[in-house]
Design a protein around this motif. Structure first.
Motif, PDB file in Angstrom:
ATOM      1  N   LYS A  10       0.861  -1.170   0.000  1.00  0.00           N
ATOM      2  CA  LYS A  10       0.000   0.000   0.000  1.00  0.00           C
ATOM      3  C   LYS A  10       0.900   1.224   0.000  1.00  0.00           C
ATOM      4  O   LYS A  10       1.925   1.249   0.671  1.00  0.00           O
ATOM      5  CB  LYS A  10      -0.919   0.018   1.212  1.00  0.00           C
ATOM      6  CG  LYS A  10      -1.912   1.157   1.146  1.00  0.00           C
ATOM      7  CD  LYS A  10      -3.012   1.017   2.161  1.00  0.00           C
ATOM      8  CE  LYS A  10      -3.996   2.158   2.004  1.00  0.00           C
ATOM      9  NZ  LYS A  10      -5.129   2.042   2.902  1.00  0.00           N
ATOM     10  N   TRP A  32      -0.218   0.759  -6.304  1.00  0.00           N
ATOM     11  CA  TRP A  32      -1.412   0.789  -5.453  1.00  0.00           C
ATOM     12  C   TRP A  32      -2.125   2.090  -5.757  1.00  0.00           C
ATOM     13  O   TRP A  32      -1.500   3.144  -5.908  1.00  0.00           O
ATOM     14  CB  TRP A  32      -1.029   0.770  -3.968  1.00  0.00           C
ATOM     15  CG  TRP A  32      -2.242   0.936  -3.085  1.00  0.00           C
ATOM     16  CD1 TRP A  32      -3.010  -0.068  -2.565  1.00  0.00           C
ATOM     17  CD2 TRP A  32      -2.844   2.155  -2.651  1.00  0.00           C
ATOM     18  NE1 TRP A  32      -4.055   0.452  -1.830  1.00  0.00           N
ATOM     19  CE2 TRP A  32      -3.975   1.827  -1.883  1.00  0.00           C
ATOM     20  CE3 TRP A  32      -2.567   3.505  -2.861  1.00  0.00           C
ATOM     21  CZ2 TRP A  32      -4.812   2.785  -1.297  1.00  0.00           C
ATOM     22  CZ3 TRP A  32      -3.393   4.466  -2.276  1.00  0.00           C
ATOM     23  CH2 TRP A  32      -4.487   4.091  -1.502  1.00  0.00           C
ATOM     24  N   ASP A  34      -6.259   4.225  -5.358  1.00  0.00           N
ATOM     25  CA  ASP A  34      -7.697   4.280  -5.103  1.00  0.00           C
ATOM     26  C   ASP A  34      -8.311   5.472  -5.834  1.00  0.00           C
ATOM     27  O   ASP A  34      -9.440   5.845  -5.595  1.00  0.00           O
ATOM     28  CB  ASP A  34      -7.984   4.352  -3.602  1.00  0.00           C
ATOM     29  CG  ASP A  34      -7.380   5.588  -2.939  1.00  0.00           C
ATOM     30  OD1 ASP A  34      -6.615   6.335  -3.596  1.00  0.00           O
ATOM     31  OD2 ASP A  34      -7.663   5.811  -1.747  1.00  0.00           O
ATOM     32  N   LYS A  35      -7.517   6.039  -6.758  1.00  0.00           N
ATOM     33  CA  LYS A  35      -7.968   7.197  -7.533  1.00  0.00           C
ATOM     34  C   LYS A  35      -7.602   6.996  -9.009  1.00  0.00           C
ATOM     35  O   LYS A  35      -6.631   6.321  -9.321  1.00  0.00           O
ATOM     36  CB  LYS A  35      -7.310   8.473  -7.021  1.00  0.00           C
ATOM     37  CG  LYS A  35      -7.730   8.846  -5.614  1.00  0.00           C
ATOM     38  CD  LYS A  35      -7.155  10.175  -5.205  1.00  0.00           C
ATOM     39  CE  LYS A  35      -7.608  10.658  -3.856  1.00  0.00           C
ATOM     40  NZ  LYS A  35      -7.878   9.737  -2.836  1.00  0.00           N
ATOM     41  N   GLY A  53      -8.570  -6.171  -6.851  1.00  0.00           N
ATOM     42  CA  GLY A  53      -9.536  -5.106  -7.036  1.00  0.00           C
ATOM     43  C   GLY A  53     -10.158  -5.108  -8.422  1.00  0.00           C
ATOM     44  O   GLY A  53     -10.040  -6.073  -9.178  1.00  0.00           O
ATOM     45  N   GLU A  71     -11.166  -7.163 -13.791  1.00  0.00           N
ATOM     46  CA  GLU A  71     -11.215  -7.723 -12.448  1.00  0.00           C
ATOM     47  C   GLU A  71      -9.890  -8.417 -12.159  1.00  0.00           C
ATOM     48  O   GLU A  71      -9.034  -8.539 -13.040  1.00  0.00           O
ATOM     49  CB  GLU A  71     -12.390  -8.684 -12.328  1.00  0.00           C
ATOM     50  CG  GLU A  71     -13.719  -7.966 -12.539  1.00  0.00           C
ATOM     51  CD  GLU A  71     -14.927  -8.882 -12.473  1.00  0.00           C
ATOM     52  OE1 GLU A  71     -14.748 -10.117 -12.398  1.00  0.00           O
ATOM     53  OE2 GLU A  71     -16.046  -8.351 -12.489  1.00  0.00           O
ATOM     54  N   PRO A  88      -9.932   3.072 -10.921  1.00  0.00           N
ATOM     55  CA  PRO A  88     -10.162   1.991  -9.963  1.00  0.00           C
ATOM     56  C   PRO A  88     -11.501   2.158  -9.258  1.00  0.00           C
ATOM     57  O   PRO A  88     -11.997   3.279  -9.116  1.00  0.00           O
ATOM     58  CB  PRO A  88      -9.012   2.157  -8.967  1.00  0.00           C
ATOM     59  CG  PRO A  88      -8.673   3.605  -9.036  1.00  0.00           C
ATOM     60  CD  PRO A  88      -8.926   4.020 -10.456  1.00  0.00           C
ATOM     61  N   ARG A  89     -12.054   1.042  -8.860  1.00  0.00           N
ATOM     62  CA  ARG A  89     -13.273   1.036  -8.040  1.00  0.00           C
ATOM     63  C   ARG A  89     -12.849   0.599  -6.646  1.00  0.00           C
ATOM     64  O   ARG A  89     -12.809  -0.578  -6.338  1.00  0.00           O
ATOM     65  CB  ARG A  89     -14.299   0.080  -8.630  1.00  0.00           C
ATOM     66  CG  ARG A  89     -14.800   0.540  -9.988  1.00  0.00           C
ATOM     67  CD  ARG A  89     -15.856  -0.375 -10.526  1.00  0.00           C
ATOM     68  NE  ARG A  89     -16.360   0.101 -11.807  1.00  0.00           N
ATOM     69  CZ  ARG A  89     -17.156  -0.606 -12.586  1.00  0.00           C
ATOM     70  NH1 ARG A  89     -17.546  -1.811 -12.216  1.00  0.00           N
ATOM     71  NH2 ARG A  89     -17.568  -0.099 -13.731  1.00  0.00           N
ATOM     72  N   GLY A  90     -12.450   1.575  -5.849  1.00  0.00           N
ATOM     73  CA  GLY A  90     -11.888   1.273  -4.535  1.00  0.00           C
ATOM     74  C   GLY A  90     -10.391   1.022  -4.652  1.00  0.00           C
ATOM     75  O   GLY A  90      -9.763   1.386  -5.646  1.00  0.00           O
ATOM     76  N   GLU A  91      -9.820   0.392  -3.642  1.00  0.00           N
ATOM     77  CA  GLU A  91      -8.377   0.106  -3.642  1.00  0.00           C
ATOM     78  C   GLU A  91      -8.053  -0.961  -4.678  1.00  0.00           C
ATOM     79  O   GLU A  91      -8.762  -1.959  -4.784  1.00  0.00           O
ATOM     80  CB  GLU A  91      -7.927  -0.416  -2.275  1.00  0.00           C
ATOM     81  CG  GLU A  91      -7.808   0.635  -1.229  1.00  0.00           C
ATOM     82  CD  GLU A  91      -7.110   0.108   0.027  1.00  0.00           C
ATOM     83  OE1 GLU A  91      -6.367  -0.889  -0.055  1.00  0.00           O
ATOM     84  OE2 GLU A  91      -7.320   0.706   1.084  1.00  0.00           O
ATOM     85  N   THR A  92      -6.972  -0.747  -5.407  1.00  0.00           N
ATOM     86  CA  THR A  92      -6.515  -1.741  -6.371  1.00  0.00           C
ATOM     87  C   THR A  92      -4.998  -1.853  -6.332  1.00  0.00           C
ATOM     88  O   THR A  92      -4.294  -0.914  -5.948  1.00  0.00           O
ATOM     89  CB  THR A  92      -6.930  -1.400  -7.815  1.00  0.00           C
ATOM     90  OG1 THR A  92      -6.376  -0.137  -8.168  1.00  0.00           O
ATOM     91  CG2 THR A  92      -8.427  -1.345  -7.969  1.00  0.00           C
TER      92      THR A  92
END
Length: 103
Positions: A10, A32, A34-35, A53, A71, A88-92
């Motif tokens: 992370k 990593w 999330d944006k 993610g 996915e 991303p859809r959430g953390e990836t």
């Protein structure tokens, strides 16, 4: 030799990366985020592997915007000149293989 547990990685910022290898000018990096990134065209080819993610990849095909949902385990290949952006859809966690210094 290196062992990397990707689910444990992370960053303190979106698109933060851990360098894994540089093989004759081809880099492999674990990202990593999330944006979303930003629309861009790489200088060379790029392989984008979702390790953890879900990512919506938007890209332009002959000027027409399209998208695909990636996915865990899915791979996106961007040839030279492919304009694209990852959302991303959430953390990836994403493995990116590209030429060293690529945008």
């Amino acid at each position: 030799m290196k062992v990397i547990k990707s689910k444990n990685f992370k960053s303190d910022r979106a698109w933060g990366a851990q360098d894994i290898a540089n093989m004759n000018g081809i880099t492999t990096r674990l990202h990593w985020t999330d944006k979303p990134y930003e629309w861009h065209i790489n200088d060379d080819e790029e392989v984008f592997v979702v390790l953890d993610g879900v990512v919506e990849m938007l890209f332009k095909d002959r000027g027409v915007e399209k998208s695909v949902v990636l996915e865990t385990g899915d791979i996106f290949y961007a040839s030279i000149g492919t304009e694209h952006v990852a959302h991303p859809r959430g953390e990836t966690r994403i493995l990116v293989v590209e030429s060293e210094g690529s945008v």
